[in-house]
Scaffold this active site. Structure first.
Site, short mmCIF file in Angstrom:
data_model
loop_
_atom_site.label_atom_id
_atom_site.label_comp_id
_atom_site.label_asym_id
_atom_site.label_seq_id
_atom_site.Cartn_x
_atom_site.Cartn_y
_atom_site.Cartn_z
N ARG A 157 0.80 -1.22 0.00
CA ARG A 157 0.00 0.00 0.00
C ARG A 157 0.83 1.28 0.00
NH1 ARG A 157 -2.74 -4.13 1.66
NH2 ARG A 157 -0.70 -4.66 2.46
N ARG A 189 10.98 3.81 4.92
CA ARG A 189 10.45 2.75 5.80
C ARG A 189 11.65 2.12 6.48
NH1 ARG A 189 5.51 -1.42 4.81
NH2 ARG A 189 4.47 0.54 5.24
N HIS A 201 3.49 5.11 12.52
CA HIS A 201 3.14 4.94 11.09
C HIS A 201 2.18 6.09 10.72
CE1 HIS A 201 2.66 3.26 7.24
NE2 HIS A 201 2.02 2.14 7.51
N GLN A 252 -0.39 6.17 7.66
CA GLN A 252 -1.51 5.23 7.83
C GLN A 252 -2.65 5.87 8.62
OE1 GLN A 252 -1.95 1.85 6.80
NE2 GLN A 252 -4.01 2.38 7.45
N ASP A 261 -4.64 -5.05 14.10
CA ASP A 261 -3.52 -5.15 13.16
C ASP A 261 -2.90 -6.52 13.38
OD1 ASP A 261 -1.40 -4.59 11.43
OD2 ASP A 261 -0.27 -3.44 12.92
N SER A 290 4.43 -8.08 13.83
CA SER A 290 4.87 -7.04 12.90
C SER A 290 6.15 -7.46 12.20
CB SER A 290 5.11 -5.74 13.67
OG SER A 290 3.88 -5.14 14.01
N MET A 291 6.45 -6.74 11.12
CA MET A 291 7.67 -7.03 10.36
C MET A 291 8.88 -6.90 11.28
SD MET A 291 6.91 -5.21 6.70
CE MET A 291 6.01 -3.79 7.30
N CYS A 341 -5.14 -1.80 9.12
CA CYS A 341 -4.24 -1.14 8.16
C CYS A 341 -3.82 -2.05 7.01
CB CYS A 341 -3.01 -0.60 8.89
SG CYS A 341 -1.97 -1.91 9.59
N ARG A 361 -4.81 5.69 1.52
CA ARG A 361 -3.36 5.88 1.67
C ARG A 361 -2.85 6.78 0.54
NH1 ARG A 361 -0.39 2.39 4.25
NH2 ARG A 361 0.88 4.27 4.45
N1 CP Z 1 -0.64 -0.56 5.76
C1 CP Z 1 0.57 -0.57 5.17
O1 CP Z 1 1.46 0.23 5.48
O2 CP Z 1 0.69 -1.50 4.18
P1 CP Z 1 2.04 -1.85 3.41
O3 CP Z 1 2.97 -2.48 4.40
O4 CP Z 1 1.62 -2.80 2.32
O5 CP Z 1 2.62 -0.59 2.85
N1 NVA Z 2 2.43 -3.30 12.57
C1 NVA Z 2 2.72 -3.66 11.20
C2 NVA Z 2 2.13 -2.65 10.26
C3 NVA Z 2 2.27 -3.00 8.81
C4 NVA Z 2 1.69 -1.95 7.92
C5 NVA Z 2 4.22 -3.77 11.01
O1 NVA Z 2 4.97 -2.94 11.51
O2 NVA Z 2 4.65 -4.73 10.34
#
Ligand code: CP
Ligand code: NVA
Length: 344
Positions: free
Chosen positions: A68, A117, A144, A147, A258, A262-263, A300, A327
């Site tokens: 996104r 990012r 974020h 978002q 969410d 998370s990543m 999100c 977005r």
């Molecule tokens: N919500 C969001 O930031 O999605 P992406 O990680 O796909 O950019």
């Molecule tokens: N909390 C998640 C949001 C992804 C858009 C992350 O940080 O991975």
């Protein structure tokens, strides 16, 4: 040898978190996002002759995946006449052969803006400190911001249209979001992560109460909680924390969640799935908790079924897809503010 020129220029404006801006500034940004949406989707996009970013480049320095944020930023930049340059972690020297400090000095000497990012929030702060051009936070482990602008826009649209006499017609641009958001209650059911933290620094100052349910041991940063409580005191909103999802949901207008992982937290997945048991958003949970009859659902994205079941996610209560589309319009308004108008 020094050339005798300063490598610094006047400090540019950045967008690292909504905590740095007032409610009026944020809601005006949302209002401008809606004007962009109307102009582009519902009126005559071909009538736009002004392409204020012509000849300008926005670099996207992304050290994590994105659908996104990347698509929104690239398309928004193109719409405004500029070029977006995607610099993923596999593409550039950053993190392998070169530090963030050196990379930010080099990249910002050639482009007109950077959307980044990152991992730790200190990385985006370092970028902002060193950069000669505006930095937009495309997600850090703490915040974020783009978002949550899209979320405010989606809430405004939903509340506006459900009160409208012509709900099938897009008329959200005829009302300012300061008239629709105040007094709502948002229930968060999930992790104490970057999305919740951005909600906490944005919603209470706009008059939206936040009740967050996170499992024991999952807590927001103290400075974030302090900002949220101070903002809430000024607007009459409330900010509460609990470990019981039903308690947070009581009398809420909006339920938000969410991912539980998370990543960057992939190694904790097994432990987290166990500790978040009972946190899946379902129709039954909303009923047990006593959400308002017209409650609606936000996320999100990307979404995994463990945090919200299909029945809620694909229901009429869910506004996740307009939220995702927004977005684009909100990022467009941020780019326009920082790279065209010179500030938010
Ligand atoms: N919500 C969001 O930031 O999605 P992406 O990680 O796909 O950019
Ligand atoms: N909390 C998640 C949001 C992804 C858009 C992350 O940080 O991975």
């Amino acid at each position: 040898m020094s050339q005798g020129f300063s490598t610094k220029c006047a400090k540019p404006n950045h967008f690292l978190t909504t905590a740095d801006y007032t409610a009026e500034q944020l809601l005006d940004l949302v209002h401008r996002s809606i004007q962009f949406k109307v102009e582009s989707k519902y009126h005559h996009p071909q009538a736009r002759t002004e392409r204020p970013l012509t000849g300008k480049t926005l670099a996207l320095m992304f050290s994590k995946r994105s659908t996104r944020t990347r698509v929104a930023t690239e398309t928004a930049t193109a719409y405004l006449g500029g070029s977006a340059m995607f610099l993923g972690s596999q593409d550039i020297q950053l993190g392998v052969n070169e530090s963030l400090l050196d990379t930010s000095r080099v990249v910002s000497s050639m482009v007109d803006g950077i959307m980044a990012r990152v991992g730790g929030h200190e990385e985006i702060e370092l970028l902002a400190q060193e950069s000669r051009v505006p930095i937009i936070n495309a997600l850090s482990d703490k915040y974020h911001p783009t978002q949550i602008l899209a979320d405010l826009m989606a809430i405004h649209e939903h509340v506006h249209h459900r009160q409208s006499k012509t709900p099938d017609q897009y008329t959200a641009h005829t009302q300012h979001p300061r008239e629709t958001l105040k007094g709502l209650k948002c229930a968060w059911v999930g992790d104490a992560n970057n999305i919740l933290q951005e909600i906490l620094v944005a919603f209470p100052k706009c008059g939206i109460s936040v009740a967050a349910a996170c499992p024991p041991g999952y807590n927001c940063d103290d400075d974030v909680v302090a900002i949220a409580k101070a903002d809430a005191e000024k607007t009459g909103a409330s900010v509460t924390f609990t470990t019981k999802p039903e308690e947070a949901i009581k009398d809420c207008d909006i339920i938000v969640t969410d991912t539980w992982v998370s990543m960057g937290q992939e190694e904790e997945k097994k432990k987290r799935l166990q500790e978040f048991a009972g946190y899946q958003v379902t129709m039954d949970l909303a009923k047990r908790g006593g959400a308002k009859p017209d409650w609606f659902f936000m996320h999100c994205l990307p979404r995994k079924p463990e945090e919200v079941d299909d029945e809620v996610f694909y229901s009429d209560r869910s506004i996740v897809f307009p939220e995702a589309e927004n977005r684009k319009w909100t990022i467009m308004a941020v780019i326009d503010a920082l790279m065209v108008r010179g500030g938010i």
